[in-house]
Design an enzyme around this catalytic site. Structure first.
Site, short mmCIF file in Angstrom:
data_model
loop_
_atom_site.label_atom_id
_atom_site.label_comp_id
_atom_site.label_asym_id
_atom_site.label_seq_id
_atom_site.Cartn_x
_atom_site.Cartn_y
_atom_site.Cartn_z
N ALA A 52 25.91 -83.94 93.69
CA ALA A 52 24.98 -83.93 92.56
C ALA A 52 25.21 -85.15 91.67
O ALA A 52 24.25 -85.78 91.20
CB ALA A 52 25.15 -82.65 91.74
N PHE A 67 24.10 -76.06 98.50
CA PHE A 67 23.27 -77.25 98.67
C PHE A 67 24.17 -78.48 98.67
O PHE A 67 24.87 -78.75 97.70
CB PHE A 67 22.25 -77.33 97.54
CG PHE A 67 21.25 -76.21 97.57
CD1 PHE A 67 21.55 -74.99 96.97
CD2 PHE A 67 20.02 -76.35 98.20
CE1 PHE A 67 20.63 -73.94 97.01
CE2 PHE A 67 19.10 -75.31 98.24
CZ PHE A 67 19.41 -74.09 97.65
N VAL A 69 25.04 -75.93 93.83
CA VAL A 69 24.80 -77.35 94.10
C VAL A 69 26.16 -78.04 94.01
O VAL A 69 26.88 -77.87 93.03
CB VAL A 69 23.82 -77.88 93.02
CG1 VAL A 69 23.90 -79.38 92.85
CG2 VAL A 69 22.40 -77.44 93.35
N CYS A 70 26.51 -78.79 95.01
CA CYS A 70 27.83 -79.44 95.05
C CYS A 70 27.93 -80.51 93.97
O CYS A 70 27.08 -81.41 93.88
CB CYS A 70 28.04 -80.10 96.40
SG CYS A 70 29.46 -81.23 96.42
N ILE A 71 28.99 -80.45 93.18
CA ILE A 71 29.11 -81.37 92.04
C ILE A 71 29.22 -82.82 92.47
O ILE A 71 28.59 -83.70 91.88
CB ILE A 71 30.28 -80.95 91.11
CG1 ILE A 71 30.31 -81.82 89.86
CG2 ILE A 71 31.62 -81.02 91.83
CD1 ILE A 71 31.22 -81.32 88.76
#
Lengths: 138, 130, 102
Positions: free
Chosen positions: B82, B39, B77-79
């Site tokens: 995010a 994501f 989920v990409c940090i």
């Protein structure tokens, strides 16, 4: 198909102008991280994506960070194939001279500075797309 | 075959997450594997457990979490994305000095390297976005 | 092996369909999903552009997205195949790569 070295050909497709949306900035972040994985990386700039490479971007009036100089550093990350579509430039009244000079140092030729931007026409861009293993669209 | 799926948009505003979810279900129904669902951009917003969508419509976060649990999917989920958008797990909340976290079950926060790795390891790679 | 091109936006909203069709190689496939399905309707301004590509590539639309927008198979221009999500998966599996024209 992956090359004999196990490397895959990655193409990052950029079709949007910068700043109106985050896609240009966040796609650059992928490209920079991806550089560490030693794959065969190409970037395609077509449609409004050509605006990402415009010279003289000044964001002081819109309060956003100007990230355009990051494109100039791509050579340091071994990203050297920036394909810019001729027809996309022409339709927008642009010429290659309107774009940032982006270069890399060729270690095979005594670190001679060479252009990273390669102007291609639509049929060549079609061919480039057809040669890839992984295509990332933003 | 192993599929890598990328979701570039958040739930509801765009159909991307729905399309990716329906595609993911069909991949599994056909007997293929999903290497990872990654994501990115606003797609990270699929990973908050604090949404309260209307009862008579689908709950996209719950659908993703349940699909992940049923099929042991890796939802990442990409940090960086995010952090921009306020999706945190407990570790990130502590690290960033925030007073709570909101990551949904079945999702984990990790780096963009996981997206590249998906491209390298999957046999087929598809992006759903706007 | 060929490329599967996906288009998810209406051609009236965004020029992605046109850009896609300008970059389709012989033997490729094009799949319209989400709002992209509106470009396949009979009588629509983009049908000629689609028809021009039929000799070189296979055209498809995603049936569930068609039905969601109140259209049926008979509303679609000739020569465009209708697939469900399973068919979508098969198209991806059968291509060497996917190019999403967002």
């Amino acid at each position: 198909m992956p090359q004999e070295t196990g490397q895959k050909k990655f193409l990052y497709i950029n079709r949007r102008a910068p700043y109106g949306t985050i896609y240009a900035l966040e796609s650059l972040e992928v490209i920079l991280i991806g550089a560490a994985f030693e794959q065969d990386v190409s970037l395609a700039f077509l449609d409004d994506g050509v605006f990402q490479l415009m010279n003289g971007q000044d964001t002081s009036g819109i309060g956003m960070k100007n990230f355009s100089k990051t494109y100039k550093a791509l050579g340091d990350f071994e990203v050297r194939k920036l394909y810019v579509e001729r027809e996309s430039l022409a339709e927008r009244g642009l010429a290659v001279e309107d774009l940032m000079p982006i270069t890399y140092e060729d270690e095979n030729e005594d670190y001679a500075e060479k252009p990273s931007i390669h102007l291609v026409d639509r049929s060549e861009m079609t061919r480039i797309i057809s040669e890839q293993d992984v295509i990332l669209s933003f | 075959m192993r599929f890598g799926i990328v979701v570039n948009e958040g739930p509801y505003t765009h159909q991307a997450s729905d399309s990716a979810y329906q595609f993911a279900k069909a991949v599994l129904a056909k007997g293929h594997e999903i290497f990872r669902v990654f994501f990115y951009h606003d797609g990270v917003n699929n990973g908050t457990r604090f949404t309260v969508p209307p009862q008579d419509d689908r709950n996209l976060q719950r659908l993703w979490s349940e699909l992940a649990e049923a099929h042991k999917l890796d939802l990442v989920v990409c940090i960086a994305a995010a952090q921009r958008r306020g999706i945190l797990d407990a570790n990130e909340a502590k690290r960033q000095g925030k007073d709570g976290d909101n990551i949904a079950p079945g999702f984990r926060i990790s780096g963009l390297g996981q997206l590249i790795e998906t491209g390298i390891q999957a046999d087929r790679f598809i992006v759903f976005g706007d | 092996m060929s490329t599967l091109h996906t288009i998810n936006k209406s051609p009236f909203e965004r020029p992605s369909l046109t850009s896609c069709l300008d970059h389709v190689a012989q033997g490729d496939a094009v799949l319209m999903i989400e709002d992209g399905v509106v470009g396949a309707r009979k009588g629509c301004a983009f049908v000629d552009a689609l028809r021009a590509k039929q000799t070189s590539c296979a055209l498809y639309i995603l049936g569930p997205d068609l039905a969601a927008r109140g259209m049926k198979a008979e509303d679609i221009a000739e020569g465009i195949g209708i697939v469900d999500y399973g068919g979508f998966v098969d198209l991806v599996a059968g291509a060497a790569r996917v190019c999403a024209w967002l």
